[in-house]
Design an enzyme around this catalytic site. Structure first.
Site, mmCIF file in Angstrom:
data_model
loop_
_atom_site.group_PDB
_atom_site.id
_atom_site.type_symbol
_atom_site.label_atom_id
_atom_site.label_comp_id
_atom_site.label_asym_id
_atom_site.label_seq_id
_atom_site.Cartn_x
_atom_site.Cartn_y
_atom_site.Cartn_z
ATOM 1 C CG ASP A 196 -38.179 -73.962 33.605
ATOM 2 O OD1 ASP A 196 -38.008 -73.357 34.677
ATOM 3 O OD2 ASP A 196 -37.249 -74.494 32.971
ATOM 4 C CG ASP A 219 -50.292 -28.108 18.217
ATOM 5 O OD1 ASP A 219 -50.715 -27.139 18.869
ATOM 6 O OD2 ASP A 219 -49.977 -29.196 18.732
ATOM 7 N N GLY A 259 -48.688 -28.060 21.682
ATOM 8 C CA GLY A 259 -48.066 -26.757 21.520
ATOM 9 C C GLY A 259 -48.899 -25.631 22.089
ATOM 10 C CG LEU A 260 -53.251 -23.361 21.532
ATOM 11 C CD1 LEU A 260 -52.532 -22.108 21.029
ATOM 12 C CD2 LEU A 260 -54.532 -23.581 20.725
#
Lengths: 542, 428
Positions: A36, A287, A422-423
């Site tokens: 453990d 954008d 986006g572009l």
């Protein structure tokens, strides 16, 4: 028995370790076998802590069983108190020690230590890590703060006018998802508001600090999965109200500030006047148009998942197509939220089921845990990690909160960067026929995901932690099968349709292929032609 | 100079080293961790841990299972209803195994691996494996062993796994020619190198345990001579002897010297002439020395402290002191098998402090007092020591990296040099 390959949460004693490690001058004596002790590496490796967690393990062995494991516990307890001189200790058992029933609580009591002893009963075979953390914090507060509780029924004295309103910030733990930075950011918000912070706990608090929790007027609960039981008890015992809004996202932070102002006796509208985040403008800039209606699947710790789903929908204009959590304790919140998005809630800690549901709902992005990151990679979908369980990458060197206004800025980046800009998306579409441009070229913003959407990402380890692991585990297993071969009864593509499909930008091609096949199956078309392809496009068109 | 004349042992054999025996908190992995490399090695085996959420969490934390599309190990997590007797453990196990094998029809060998909780509740996995084997054979063979932390430490998991395999190894024909079995998981690349060298020496009958496939396990019998490639295989050795095999005593194949002595022990057993041995090993020895030389300047005279972890500590200390000029300050090992390590112990520098078992806080005190140049330790201790300004080498990497043999001797030295080099590069 439950077959498990991977778990979202560790055992409850790891939750207790997260509390002990977050605090100062606390020591946890854990009755546990040697294996453990692996839990130490969670803190030293994943969180890069510079000190060992304040945990002493008894590390009993088979030969100790039935003879002197109890004595072993007492010795370990005594030695730890002498060596580390904590202000308070936690005592408890891990899963194996729970079975041998040595009663750490009784054994430590018999030692007559002159510091508070907080016994923990964490049922390892029923509960998990978050529950263990919550229970541990609650027990510490009960024992240590409880020693200063007012008489039952006593009214809370009015705050004197010459003292500013004050609160505690509750819930930050070691190994928490961005807790380190959230605590700083939320404190900054409260400072700006003129609310004094009495104690931050458990994060870097001492037991002496816990003793002062009752001095505050109210409690700010950042992580209900950890601090809610303690905050409820403080509410009952000290008549301290608590916040219920989680300051994630611009809307969440505004609501949180209004709620805090209300509890502090301030003007809620004034509280949000100075609120500043770049997210609203970034989300409105042109954008970001391409973010509109992106289908996202949100999965993680319940409170976080609900908050992130709200950001996704209200602040980025995504469409939430799936919402789920792995911690059953907060299943109701997930169900309520899922209903508002009109999606089926997913409550599961079986990642195979999660993978199945994600694949089914065909999202364009996954917002999940590190496991969903891997699932998304297999499915070839971008992903952002928004929730625990933590990974070495979730402890960035830079300031990177998820909460407050700075947290909203971070979230904008986190949720948007995995997607194509986006572009760039338009340019890719425009130039896809250019000879210098080919489908295999991956957009720069995809970072590690190479190839197009239809190519499953290679199963390579890319993070620091995983590189280490890769060394440990040798070469990764072969990735899951690539394109499924058409099974009997499945529609087949004719040559011209395949060719036409290739003209579709690669980042949406996988979806087009799936949709067309679904459409073909549903309408009983055995051979997919160019015609079928465009029929499907019209059918599924947004 | 005769290439085979090796430096004499630094301490005479009669001078038994003093060993500090400690029983306190141990900071080591349990035997379950061995599954991480064993499942890579035996490619058609699946390891099913019967344990708790802690076991599953250990495996994913230590192995980063997320990098696997689907790893060939899993945990059947014991739940409250299993403990309360509401569910029949055997029925539950059957159900889990059936689901597993449905998903993975490629599995030929299934290990049921016991854990701390399954040992404490005395779940009889040996009977369960017999029952399941009867149901599933010949398609799938089911074996069991314990990787529990109350019985095994880290690499002892491999020992337990291989020991479980030995009774099911095919019997070697009584009249077969003497065969060599190399025992202990080695990286494939290392295995191939050794195989090539043994063949070049004229040893045709060389097999490796474990083998890459469950269908291709080496036979064993009274004509088998086995050569341990790892120092932690006490139980496996015992089981092999039970089947008549004889151990070839040798140091372990770490470094140029260790590899040579290891190969030589096998060569002598099989009557390979010194000339043949020399011609087969000379190129490798030369390459190993050349590769190690790149690191020796960085390591010579540096003081090294070993925390107990893999049982590789003593062979590593021998290699680093004799071939790289390092000075071992303390060599800690979880368990010391005196017989298997006899040759190694003889070659350790006189007066080195050996410790067996652990009391981690006291050992850290000694480490601080010794102020070594490099500490070999587990992942729980490494960053805290680094933060104090002490250079560390993660011991776990020594298990997951090919380090045995001539071609890896330079890599092995480099593993120890890297943390020291890194410190000289960083200027912040």
């Amino acid at each position: 028995m439950k077959l498990t390959v991977w778990t979202y949460e560790g055992p409850p004693h790891v939750g207790a370790m997260r509390i002990a490690t977050a605090m100062k001058d606390v020591h946890y004596i854990l009755h546990a076998p040697q294996g453990d002790t692996y839990a130490d590496l969670l803190f030293t490796m994943i969180e890069r802590r510079k000190t060992r967690p304040p945990v002493t393990y008894t590390t009993f062995q088979a030969r100790d069983l039935g003879s002197d494991t109890a004595e072993l516990f007492k010795t370990a307890c005594k030695d730890a108190v002498e060596r580390f001189k904590p202000q308070a200790i936690l005592v408890g058992a891990s899963c194996t020690a729970e079975l041998i029933q040595d009663d750490p609580a009784g054994l430590s009591k018999a030692l007559n230590l002159d510091i508070p002893v907080v016994p923990l009963e964490l049922p390892s075979y029923q509960r998990k890590e978050n529950w263990g953390a919550a229970e541990t914090f609650y027990q510490m507060v009960r024992v240590i703060t409880g020693a200063h509780a007012p008489a039952p029924g006593a009214e809370r004295p009015e705050r004197s006018a010459d003292r500013p309103p004050s609160c505690n910030i509750l819930g930050g733990t070691a190994l928490g998802f961005r807790h380190r930075d959230d605590v700083i950011e939320v404190r900054r918000l409260l400072d700006a508001l003129g609310v004094a912070v009495n104690v931050i706990a458990p994060w870097e608090a001492t037991p002496a600090d816990l003793a002062r929790l009752g001095d505050a007027d109210f409690n700010v609960v950042l992580y209900p999965e950890i601090a809610e039981p303690a905050a409820r008890w403080l509410e009952k015992t000290f008549k301290q109200p608590r916040t219920k809004t989680i300051p994630v996202g611009v809307g969440g932070t505004r609501d949180f500030l209004r709620e805090v102002a209300g509890l502090a006796g301030m003007d809620p509208d004034k509280a949000v006047e100075t609120a500043e985040s770049r997210l609203p403008w970034y989300a409105r800039s042109v954008d970001s148009n391409y973010l509109t209606g992106k289908r996202v699947f949100v999965f993680g710790e319940a409170n976080r998942a609900v908050a992130i789903a709200r950001v996704a929908k209200e602040e980025l204009g995504f469409e939430v197509v799936g919402l789920g959590c792995y911690n059953r304790e907060f299943a109701r919140d997930i169900r309520d939220a899922a209903a508002t998005y009109g999606v089926e809630p997913l409550i599961s800690d079986d990642y195979l089921e999660v993978e199945e549901k994600i694949a089914e709902s065909q999202p364009e992005m996954v917002l999940g845990t590190q496991m969903e990151r891997h699932i998304a990679k297999r499915l070839g979908i971008p992903c952002a990690v928004i929730s625990a369980p933590v990974h070495v990458q979730d402890f960035p060197a830079r300031f990177s909160p998820q909460m407050g206004f700075e947290g909203a800025n971070v979230l904008f980046d986190t949720l948007v960067h995995p997607l194509m800009m986006g572009l760039e998306e338009h340019l890719l579409g425009m130039f896809r026929g250019d000879f210098e441009f080919n489908d295999e070229a991956s957009p720069s913003h995809y970072g590690h995901v190479s190839g197009g959407v239809t190519h499953p990402a290679p199963q390579t380890a890319e993070s620091v932690g995983e590189t280490q692991i890769k060394v440990l585990a040798g070469a990764p297993e072969a990735p899951v099968a690539d394109q499924p071969v058409a099974a009997p009864g499945e529609p087949v593509w004719d040559q011209s349709a395949e060719k036409e499909l290739k003209k579709i930008p690669f980042f949406v091609r996988g979806k087009a292929r799936r949709n067309t096949e679904i459409y073909a199956k549903e309408s009983g078309v055995a051979t997919i032609t160019v015609e079928t392809l465009y029929d499907a496009k019209a059918h599924f068109g947004k | 100079m005769n290439e085979l004349s090796l430096k004499p042992p630094m301490t005479p054999g009669c001078d038994e080293p003093t060993v500090l025996r400690e029983r306190g908190q141990r900071e080591v992995f349990c035997g379950l961790t061995g599954i991480i490399w064993m499942h890579r090695k035996i490619q058609d085996a699946f390891f099913l841990i019967i344990g708790s959420r802690t076991c599953a969490h250990l495996m994913q934390s230590a192995a980063g299972v997320m990098i696997f599309a689907e790893p060939r190990f899993a945990t059947a997590i014991i739940e409250e209803r299993d403990l309360a007797g509401m569910a029949d453990a055997n029925e539950e196990l059957d159900r889990v195994v059936t689901r597993l094998l449905d998903r993975r029809p490629d599995i030929k060998l299934l290990f049921l691996v016991g854990s701390c909780p399954s040992e404490v509740i005395k779940l009889d996995l040996s009977r369960a494996s017999q029952r399941l084997s009867a149901q599933l054979s010949p398609k799938v063979r089911v074996l069991n062993y314990s990787g529990s932390g109350i019985e095994t430490t880290f690499t002892q998991g491999e020992d337990a796994c291989l020991a479980a395999l030995v009774p099911s190894l095919p019997a070697e024909a009584a009249d077969s020619a003497p065969s060599l079995m190399v025992v202990g998981a080695l990286a494939d690349v290392v295995e191939d190198q050794f195989d090539r060298m043994f063949k070049a020496m004229g040893l045709d009958n060389v097999r490796f345990l474990p083998s890459g496939s469950a269908d291709n396990l080496p036979p064993v019998g009274p004509n088998t001579h086995y050569l341990l490639a790892q120092p932690f295989l006490a139980d496996t050795a015992w089981h092999l002897e039970d089947r008549g095999a004889k151990r070839i005593a040798a140091p372990f194949p770490l470094g140029e010297e260790g590899t040579t002595l290891w190969l030589q022990a096998a060569a002598r057993t099989f009557g390979v002439s010194d000339e043949v041995f020399e011609s087969v090993t000379a190129p490798g020895r030369e390459r190993a020395r050349r590769a190690m030389a790149h690191q020796s300047e960085r390591l010579t005279g540096k003081r090294i402290f070993f925390f107990p972890d893999s049982q590789l500590e003593i062979p590593l200390a021998r290699f680093l002191s004799r071939e790289m000029g390092m000075v071992p300050v303390e060599v800690g090992t979880p368990y010391m098998h005196r017989e298997h390590l006899a040759e190694e112990l003889d070659m350790l520098p006189a007066g080195v402090r050996l410790s067996e078992g652990q009391d981690v806080d006291k050992q850290l005190d000694r480490c601080h007092a010794d102020a070594p140049d490099l500490v070999v330790c587990g992942l729980g201790l490494a960053n805290p020591l680094e933060a104090e300004g002490i250079a560390t080498k993660w011991s776990i990497e020594l298990l997951f990296t090919p380090i045995q043999g001539y071609e890896q001797a330079g890599d092995l030295a480099e593993l120890f040099a890297r943390p020291l080099v890194r410190r000289t590069r960083l200027e912040v």
